[in-house]
Design an enzyme around this catalytic site. Structure first.
Site, short mmCIF file in Angstrom:
data_model
loop_
_atom_site.label_atom_id
_atom_site.label_comp_id
_atom_site.label_asym_id
_atom_site.label_seq_id
_atom_site.Cartn_x
_atom_site.Cartn_y
_atom_site.Cartn_z
N HIS A 188 41.57 41.74 29.34
CA HIS A 188 41.34 42.66 30.46
C HIS A 188 40.14 42.21 31.30
O HIS A 188 40.15 42.33 32.53
CB HIS A 188 41.13 44.07 29.94
CG HIS A 188 42.36 44.65 29.29
ND1 HIS A 188 43.58 44.67 29.92
CD2 HIS A 188 42.54 45.24 28.08
CE1 HIS A 188 44.48 45.24 29.11
NE2 HIS A 188 43.86 45.59 27.99
N ASP A 242 50.26 41.89 35.28
CA ASP A 242 50.81 41.96 33.94
C ASP A 242 50.44 40.73 33.12
O ASP A 242 50.39 39.62 33.65
CB ASP A 242 52.34 42.08 34.04
CG ASP A 242 52.98 42.47 32.73
OD1 ASP A 242 52.29 43.08 31.89
OD2 ASP A 242 54.18 42.18 32.55
N LEU A 269 39.07 45.25 54.05
CA LEU A 269 40.23 45.30 53.15
C LEU A 269 40.21 46.64 52.45
O LEU A 269 39.16 47.09 52.00
CB LEU A 269 40.17 44.18 52.11
CG LEU A 269 41.22 44.23 50.99
CD1 LEU A 269 42.60 43.89 51.55
CD2 LEU A 269 40.87 43.28 49.85
#
Length: 315
Positions: free
Chosen positions: A108, A91, A202
């Site tokens: 972004h 956020d 991962l």
């Protein structure tokens, strides 16, 4: 730095793993890892543990042993107490950009760079699953120009990094309601999921057009359809059956051990509502683009000090 920490005892235990659900057939996404990671400069210390002391050598195409030198484990962190699954609400990209006089798109893009840093650390420190909240179903009300930029950013990132994903052994999984997504993005997602499905360093789960309420509703619909078709009886419905239909059934560790939210907001914002039942929560005041190694280490230290009882009592 302000962080919300709960009063915590000194013992930590990891969420008991659940078996991976086989036969999961979904049109939803999956995601992997970025190769050209910009990680903060390492601090020199003689007391820091080293996860692996020498460069890992292996076949970059087998999905298990990427060739790289891992980050040392900082003092105060224990490898055996690392969470298996970390979830992040990334956020503050827009507010970070506004604070600097930049456009939301710049925020972004900075957020992608921050994600790359955290992915590298997860790979180095033995964290097996990283789930990130990239785009909520509620975000569709944002200005069209911002939505179009985000869809384009998703496409450009996947297209540019897919070969690195495969070489570095990351598995991509994307969850969420894909019905509103551009067809071109859907194709890239499916290709990324398919080409990285056997990787195991991962698992990066990216939640796009996702919400926790949506996830529970779609799971209930799937169960109801099975009842309608006569495959199960009403009496057969239990928590386990619902959990098998949640979108996080794409991973061996569907329940986050640790949730991190940046930007100082103190809520979960409709993210993984079912899965967070016993997750440890950590809130950091920094905007996501500024969340780096030091902040991640602090979150992990907080997690490792906590005592997890799952409703029971330690004797």
């Amino acid at each position: 730095m302000f962080s919300l920490r709960f009063p915590i005892p000194v013992e930590s235990s990891i969420t008991p793993p659940k078996p991976c659900i086989s036969g999961y057939n979904s049109t939803r996404f999956q995601t992997t890892r970025f190769n050209s990671l910009s990680t903060p400069k390492l601090r020199s210390t003689s007391t820091a543990k080293v996860a692996v002391k020498e460069e890992i050598q292996g076949d970059p195409n087998d999905g298990t042993a990427p060739t790289r030198t891992p980050e040392p484990v900082p003092p105060g962190l224990e490898l055996e107490l690392m969470p298996k699954h970390v979830a992040v609400i990334m956020d503050g990209n827009g507010r970070w950009a506004k604070q600097k006089g930049l456009s939301p798109s710049a925020g972004h893009e900075a957020g992608v760079r921050a994600l790359r840093r955290i992915i590298e650390l997860c790979c180095s420190w033995g964290i097996k699953v990283l789930t990130v909240f990239a785009f909520s179903t509620d975000n569709w009300v944002r200005p069209r120009v911002e939505i179009d930029f985000l869809m384009s950013l998703f496409e450009r990132t996947i297209d540019a990094e897919i070969e690195s994903f495969k070489k570095d052994g990351l598995r991509i999984s994307v969850i969420g309601d894909e019905t509103k997504l551009p067809d071109s993005l859907k194709r890239l997602i499916r290709n990324a999921e398919e080409s990285t499905k056997d990787n195991s360093t991962l698992q990066l789960i990216v939640a796009v057009s996702y919400s926790g309420k949506y996830d529970v509703v779609q799971a209930c619909k799937s169960v109801a359809e099975k009842v309608k078709e006569g495959n199960i009886q009403l009496e057969d419905i239990n928590e386990s059956l619902i959990e098998q239909e949640l979108e996080t059934n794409c991973t061996e560790f569907p329940y986050p051990d640790l949730l991190i939210r940046t930007s100082g907001e103190l809520r979960v914002s409709n993210f993984l509502l079912w899965q967070l039942a016993y997750t440890e929560l950590y809130f950091d005041q920094d905007y996501w683009p500024d969340f780096g190694k030091d902040e991640f280490v602090e979150a992990l230290r907080s997690f490792q000090k906590r005592q997890r009882r799952y409703g029971g009592r330690k004797t």
